[in-house]
Design an enzyme around this catalytic site. Structure first.
Site, mmCIF file in Angstrom:
data_model
loop_
_atom_site.group_PDB
_atom_site.id
_atom_site.type_symbol
_atom_site.label_atom_id
_atom_site.label_comp_id
_atom_site.label_asym_id
_atom_site.label_seq_id
_atom_site.Cartn_x
_atom_site.Cartn_y
_atom_site.Cartn_z
ATOM 1 N N GLU A 84 3.476 9.752 5.075
ATOM 2 C CA GLU A 84 2.409 10.239 5.428
ATOM 3 C C GLU A 84 2.928 10.997 6.921
ATOM 4 O OE1 GLU A 84 -0.328 10.936 3.829
ATOM 5 O OE2 GLU A 84 0.021 9.578 2.264
ATOM 6 N N CYS A 148 -5.463 2.462 5.202
ATOM 7 C CA CYS A 148 -4.167 3.195 5.309
ATOM 8 C C CYS A 148 -4.208 4.121 6.541
ATOM 9 C CB CYS A 148 -3.703 3.682 4.108
ATOM 10 S SG CYS A 148 -3.325 2.682 2.828
ATOM 11 N N HIS A 167 3.020 5.455 1.770
ATOM 12 C CA HIS A 167 2.241 5.006 0.400
ATOM 13 C C HIS A 167 3.318 4.775 -0.827
ATOM 14 C CE1 HIS A 167 -1.688 6.609 1.843
ATOM 15 N NE2 HIS A 167 -1.843 5.123 1.374
#
Length: 200
Positions: A84, A148, A167
């Protein structure tokens, strides 16, 4: 002179359909791997609870003063290990395992809408995908507006030069826990190459 580098890696506990959270299992497997004699690995399983995360994340930074902090979470839609690139401050309306959401729907009142990691996630993906290790790594700009994204924003607000979020897909879809741990190790090594020159 050798300096020990502290790396903190967190996974998440069970929630929803994820009775066994692949992120936590992968982090446990990572502990079995040697990251190098000069790396001190600290791992933590975090509960899927907004209120707890707001306390745990800053305390991890304060207590360990890591050269690198990586949160790992599971994504039911991911088919590859996903790095991310940024996190969002608002839009947290999905309830945690205590059926609660943040009071204002955001991480930090008055904080920027999003914070971008200064780590070059694209370079990490490119390097790992060129190794033919059997693990695919991709980047993403949407960490999901749940715990998250929430935890990542809190960490980026602490230090966006050495915070990352990964992830992982659910176990067996397609990777085993050992493969996920191998992927995490490679990611950590790549990221350390980015942060060490700036921190030492």
């Amino acid at each position: 002179m050798s300096h020990t580098k502290t790396v903190v890696v967190t996974g998440f506990g069970p929630f929803g359909e994820h009775k066994v959270n692949a992120s936590s299992v992968a982090v446990q497997e990572l502990k079995k791997l040697n990251l190098g004699d000069d790396v001190s690995l600290v791992t933590e399983e975090m509960p899927v609870i907004y209120e707890d995360i707001q306390e745990i994340v800053p305390s991890l930074w304060k207590q360990h003063q890591p050269i690198l902090l990586i949160h790992v979470g599971v994504s039911g839609i991911a088919e590859a290990i996903t790095l991310e690139e940024l996190a969002h401050n608002t839009g947290y309306v999905q309830r945690d395992i205590k059926m609660k959401t943040p009071d204002t729907g955001c991480c930090i009142d008055g904080g920027p809408d999003c914070i971008i990691s200064r780590l070059d996630m694209g370079a990490v993906c490119e390097h790992i995908n060129q190794t033919n290790c059997g693990i695919q790594v991709v980047t993403s700009k949407d960490a999901g507006r749940y715990l998250c994204d929430f935890s990542y924003y809190l960490s980026l607000s602490q230090d966006c030069s050495c915070a990352a979020f990964v992830h992982v897909p659910p176990l067996g879809k397609p990777y085993t826990a050992k493969q996920l741990a191998k992927g995490l190790k490679m990611i950590i090594q790549c990221l350390l190459n980015q942060v060490v020159p700036n921190k030492m």
